[in-house]
Design a protein around this motif. Structure first.
Motif, PDB file in Angstrom:
ATOM      1  N   TYR A 154       0.835  -1.202   0.000  1.00 14.47           N
ATOM      2  CA  TYR A 154       0.000   0.000   0.000  1.00 14.47           C
ATOM      3  C   TYR A 154       0.871   1.253   0.000  1.00 14.47           C
ATOM      4  O   TYR A 154       0.685   2.169  -0.812  1.00 14.47           O
ATOM      5  N   ILE A 155       1.877   1.265   0.896  1.00 16.52           N
ATOM      6  CA  ILE A 155       2.748   2.439   0.985  1.00 16.52           C
ATOM      7  C   ILE A 155       3.556   2.604  -0.301  1.00 16.52           C
ATOM      8  O   ILE A 155       3.653   3.695  -0.855  1.00 16.52           O
ATOM      9  N   ALA A 156       4.127   1.482  -0.785  1.00 16.41           N
ATOM     10  CA  ALA A 156       5.028   1.569  -1.932  1.00 16.41           C
ATOM     11  C   ALA A 156       4.274   1.941  -3.202  1.00 16.41           C
ATOM     12  O   ALA A 156       4.767   2.707  -4.028  1.00 16.41           O
ATOM     13  N   LEU A 157       3.056   1.414  -3.341  1.00 11.30           N
ATOM     14  CA  LEU A 157       2.315   1.618  -4.582  1.00 11.30           C
ATOM     15  C   LEU A 157       1.958   3.089  -4.766  1.00 11.30           C
ATOM     16  O   LEU A 157       2.160   3.664  -5.835  1.00 11.30           O
ATOM     17  N   VAL A 158       1.458   3.705  -3.708  1.00 17.51           N
ATOM     18  CA  VAL A 158       1.039   5.093  -3.839  1.00 17.51           C
ATOM     19  C   VAL A 158       2.249   5.994  -4.048  1.00 17.51           C
ATOM     20  O   VAL A 158       2.180   7.007  -4.721  1.00 17.51           O
ATOM     21  N   ARG A 159       3.399   5.603  -3.507  1.00 22.28           N
ATOM     22  CA  ARG A 159       4.593   6.393  -3.700  1.00 22.28           C
ATOM     23  C   ARG A 159       5.109   6.268  -5.131  1.00 22.28           C
ATOM     24  O   ARG A 159       5.693   7.207  -5.669  1.00 22.28           O
ATOM     25  N   VAL A 199      -5.332   7.869  -0.905  1.00 15.94           N
ATOM     26  CA  VAL A 199      -4.020   8.294  -1.389  1.00 15.94           C
ATOM     27  C   VAL A 199      -3.193   8.904  -0.261  1.00 15.94           C
ATOM     28  O   VAL A 199      -2.041   8.521  -0.026  1.00 15.94           O
ATOM     29  N   PHE A 200      -3.803   9.846   0.484  1.00 16.74           N
ATOM     30  CA  PHE A 200      -3.017  10.507   1.521  1.00 16.74           C
ATOM     31  C   PHE A 200      -2.818   9.618   2.728  1.00 16.74           C
ATOM     32  O   PHE A 200      -1.874   9.812   3.486  1.00 16.74           O
ATOM     33  N   GLY A 201      -3.716   8.621   2.895  1.00 14.70           N
ATOM     34  CA  GLY A 201      -3.486   7.634   3.942  1.00 14.70           C
ATOM     35  C   GLY A 201      -2.166   6.917   3.740  1.00 14.70           C
ATOM     36  O   GLY A 201      -1.444   6.650   4.699  1.00 14.70           O
ATOM     37  N   ALA A 202      -1.836   6.639   2.478  1.00 17.91           N
ATOM     38  CA  ALA A 202      -0.573   5.942   2.215  1.00 17.91           C
ATOM     39  C   ALA A 202       0.611   6.817   2.573  1.00 17.91           C
ATOM     40  O   ALA A 202       1.590   6.346   3.178  1.00 17.91           O
ATOM     41  N   PHE A 203       0.530   8.100   2.233  1.00 23.31           N
ATOM     42  CA  PHE A 203       1.621   9.003   2.612  1.00 23.31           C
ATOM     43  C   PHE A 203       1.738   9.082   4.130  1.00 23.31           C
ATOM     44  O   PHE A 203       2.832   9.004   4.692  1.00 23.31           O
ATOM     45  N   ALA A 204       0.588   9.228   4.783  1.00 21.20           N
ATOM     46  CA  ALA A 204       0.586   9.313   6.247  1.00 21.20           C
ATOM     47  C   ALA A 204       1.125   8.022   6.837  1.00 21.20           C
ATOM     48  O   ALA A 204       1.854   8.046   7.838  1.00 21.20           O
ATOM     49  N   ALA A 205       0.798   6.879   6.213  1.00 20.82           N
ATOM     50  CA  ALA A 205       1.279   5.600   6.724  1.00 20.82           C
ATOM     51  C   ALA A 205       2.791   5.559   6.709  1.00 20.82           C
ATOM     52  O   ALA A 205       3.420   5.103   7.671  1.00 20.82           O
ATOM     53  N   SER A 206       3.398   6.060   5.620  1.00 21.72           N
ATOM     54  CA  SER A 206       4.858   5.985   5.580  1.00 21.72           C
ATOM     55  C   SER A 206       5.482   6.920   6.608  1.00 21.72           C
ATOM     56  O   SER A 206       6.496   6.597   7.214  1.00 21.72           O
ATOM     57  N   VAL A 207       4.826   8.076   6.845  1.00 23.13           N
ATOM     58  CA  VAL A 207       5.347   8.990   7.878  1.00 23.13           C
ATOM     59  C   VAL A 207       5.233   8.338   9.259  1.00 23.13           C
ATOM     60  O   VAL A 207       6.194   8.318  10.041  1.00 23.13           O
ATOM     61  N   TYR A 226       3.953   1.352 -15.803  1.00 22.59           N
ATOM     62  CA  TYR A 226       4.950   2.199 -16.463  1.00 22.59           C
ATOM     63  C   TYR A 226       5.617   3.129 -15.455  1.00 22.59           C
ATOM     64  O   TYR A 226       6.829   3.312 -15.460  1.00 22.59           O
ATOM     65  N   PHE A 227       4.799   3.727 -14.578  1.00 22.09           N
ATOM     66  CA  PHE A 227       5.372   4.706 -13.662  1.00 22.09           C
ATOM     67  C   PHE A 227       6.229   4.052 -12.592  1.00 22.09           C
ATOM     68  O   PHE A 227       7.233   4.620 -12.162  1.00 22.09           O
ATOM     69  N   ILE A 228       5.833   2.839 -12.169  1.00 19.40           N
ATOM     70  CA  ILE A 228       6.673   2.151 -11.188  1.00 19.40           C
ATOM     71  C   ILE A 228       8.031   1.835 -11.817  1.00 19.40           C
ATOM     72  O   ILE A 228       9.086   2.026 -11.206  1.00 19.40           O
ATOM     73  N   LEU A 229       7.984   1.436 -13.089  1.00 18.16           N
ATOM     74  CA  LEU A 229       9.229   1.173 -13.815  1.00 18.16           C
ATOM     75  C   LEU A 229      10.084   2.443 -13.873  1.00 18.16           C
ATOM     76  O   LEU A 229      11.293   2.415 -13.589  1.00 18.16           O
ATOM     77  N   LEU A 230       9.433   3.548 -14.228  1.00 19.20           N
ATOM     78  CA  LEU A 230      10.148   4.822 -14.326  1.00 19.20           C
ATOM     79  C   LEU A 230      10.742   5.206 -12.976  1.00 19.20           C
ATOM     80  O   LEU A 230      11.898   5.647 -12.886  1.00 19.20           O
ATOM     81  N   THR A 231       9.939   5.024 -11.905  1.00 17.63           N
ATOM     82  CA  THR A 231      10.421   5.364 -10.571  1.00 17.63           C
ATOM     83  C   THR A 231      11.642   4.528 -10.214  1.00 17.63           C
ATOM     84  O   THR A 231      12.617   5.046  -9.663  1.00 17.63           O
TER      85      THR A 231
END
Lengths: 270, 268
Positions: free
Chosen positions: A46-51, A125-133, B229-234
């Motif tokens: 979840y964290i990695a995907l949104v980032r 979306v912002f939950g994922a950012f908050a999760a990583s923080v 695509y974007f994960i690849l780019l990242t």
């Protein structure tokens, strides 16, 4: 008039989304450090995907996906004897009773439903950012504190709720403050989600008007409307910055961090 | 085999080469992958150019903000505040309409009203401000001992900046700068959703993805393709920036913590 009301929409979105995404973030962070492997993978994914993916793509995706998901579930429950497939070529067909909101409901229901979808999307979306923080903040709590708790015979659950959670906020605050700024700056994206927000009204009202359609004819004023929005956001972020600086100062008092130490020294010197 | 034809037809569609009409019905998976991939050309174009040009301006702005002279410091501070304090989305809108009205008075601004130049300028200024703030923070954290050692060696002025201050600043800023680069690439998808028109449907990856989502009313295919695509780019960005980071830190003892100190994560 609607233009000014739209500022209210933006503020309302912020007020609702911030606590919800904080809750999402807390859940995500807890999942990411869970002892159960699948839950942990889910949290980290979840964290990695949104980032890794642009947030705008998520906004566009979730609004349709959530809408279709809800309608699909209602379709399954309300019309069990419907045998045609839901996806027919490029159509998404559910029975009348499963439409969300119902086709015969008044306009305001449609508007509120769209707004609610936007809130959930923002929260995801912002939950994922908050999760990583928060995940980083939980890890930043000094090891000694945890060890002490263990020495007192606390279970890991007690340690988490009584020691880690109260202490993590000071470590999380810079990240959360930053996130709040990002959230403010993401609000104009409401426009893309089909909510009639300030960007919508700026393009509407700013477009050139001829005397035939309007009592106040004017040429293309969009530039000035957007300049106004720019100033609004600048003032808003500046205000937030000042408030956040105050909170940080207050929270740092008496903490065993560099910030707390600096405050103590300043007090001792003054 | 059929997919090769699609690749030939739509591979460079985003630059206006190949088939003129976008597919209208019976979308295949191959068409979606190829067209969205073709749109990525724009994302990479905007991202790379803005990043490279922004790097130079950001260094200037960071040094400017660190000056004691208010005539230099204030403009840098205002520049950073202006672009960091307002949403990029609004900046695009404002920039577009500003360029449009400039174009009417001065024909010289003609290219700026189209995406390839106008959006690039906005992105360039925006990333300069964000990067400038990161570099400024790093500049403030350059260890005092480094400066004193430089003085002891008789290094002054430009030579000291070039040999001591600047490399240390980059080293300190690099982890945060990597983040900024990632988010800049993500920000490029906004371009065609603001005023900037996609002439002859030459758009970026998100433009095509939302085109497919609108036509098929099925978001579950195009958006995951875009995400892949974007994960690849990242990953590529992280790889390149990581390689630069290793090069910047190659003289430091490798065992004891390769990075000096992670700056607080600055995301946009």
């Amino acid at each position: 008039m609607s233009f000014y009301a739209a500022f209210g929409t933006v503020l309302l979105l912020l007020a609702i989304t911030a606590p919800i995404s904080l809750a999402f973030g807390f859940g995500g962070a807890m999942a990411a450090r869970s002892a159960i492997a699948p839950l942990r993978w889910f949290g980290k994914l979840y964290i990695a995907l949104v980032r890794g993916v642009p947030d705008i793509a998520f906004f566009l995706f979730f609004v349709i996906a959530l809408d279709q998901g809800i309608e699909y579930l209602r379709h399954k429950i309300k019309c069990p004897d419907w045998d045609a497939p839901v996806r027919q070529g490029s159509d998404f067909l559910v029975c009348q009773a499963a439409k969300m909101p119902l086709g015969n409901s008044p306009q305001w229901v449609h508007e509120y439903y769209g707004f609610a979808l936007a809130v959930v999307t923002f929260a995801i979306v912002f939950g994922a950012f908050a999760a990583s923080v928060l995940y980083g903040a939980m890890k930043a709590v000094p090891r000694g504190q945890i060890e002490t708790a263990e020495a007192y015979g606390m279970t890991s659950r007690q340690t988490f709720w009584r020691i880690t959670v109260p202490q993590m906020w000071v470590y999380a605050l810079p990240g959360l403050g930053n996130l709040w700024m990002v959230l403010i700056k993401a609000t104009p994206l409401l426009f893309l989600l089909g909510v009639e927000d300030i960007v919508y009204w700026a393009t509407e009202l700013g477009a050139s008007k001829t005397a035939r359609f309007s009592d106040y004819p004017h040429p293309d004023w969009k530039m000035y409307y957007f300049l106004g929005l720019l100033v609004f956001y600048l003032a808003f972020t500046r205000l937030s910055e000042i408030v956040l600086a105050n909170i940080t100062r207050r929270l740092s008092t008496g903490q065993a961090t560099a910030g707390g130490e600096a405050l103590r020294k300043a007090k001792a010197a003054g | 085999m059929e997919c090769w034809d699609t690749l030939a037809q739509y591979g460079l569609r985003s630059m206006g080469i190949g088939e003129r009409l976008l597919p209208r019905s019976d979308f295949t998976l191959c068409q979606q992958v190829v067209l969205i991939g073709s749109g990525m050309i724009w994302n990479i174009y905007f991202g790379v150019l803005a990043l490279v040009a922004g790097f130079a301006l950001a260094t200037l702005v960071a040094v400017g903000k660190a000056q004691a002279n208010p005539l230099i410091r204030k403009p840098s501070e205002w520049f950073i505040f202006l672009f960091r304090g307002s949403p990029l989305f609004i900046q695009f809108f404002f920039g577009y309409f500003l360029f449009l009205s400039l174009k009417q008075t001065f024909p010289i601004f003609d290219p700026l009203a189209s995406a390839w130049a106008g959006a690039l300028v906005v992105l360039f200024l925006n990333t300069s401000a964000y990067t400038g703030e990161i570099f400024y923070g790093a500049l403030m954290s350059v260890p005092k001992g480094d400066q004193e050692a430089a003085s002891a060696y008789g290094l002054t002025g430009w030579r000291r900046f070039r040999r001591i201050t600047w490399p240390t600043m980059l080293r300190l800023a690099w982890p945060a700068y990597t983040n900024e680069a990632i988010f800049l690439f993500h920000a490029t998808v906004l371009v065609f959703f603001t005023g900037f028109p996609a002439i002859q449907q030459r758009g970026d990856a998100l433009y095509y993805a939302s085109y497919f989502a609108d036509k098929t009313f099925n978001p579950f295919v195009p958006y995951p393709i875009l995400a892949a695509y974007f994960i690849l780019l990242t990953l590529v960005v992280i790889g390149i920036m990581g390689a630069v980071n290793r090069r910047l830190n190659r003289h430091l003892p490798q065992a004891a913590g390769r990075r000096p100190r992670l700056l607080p994560q600055i995301i946009r």
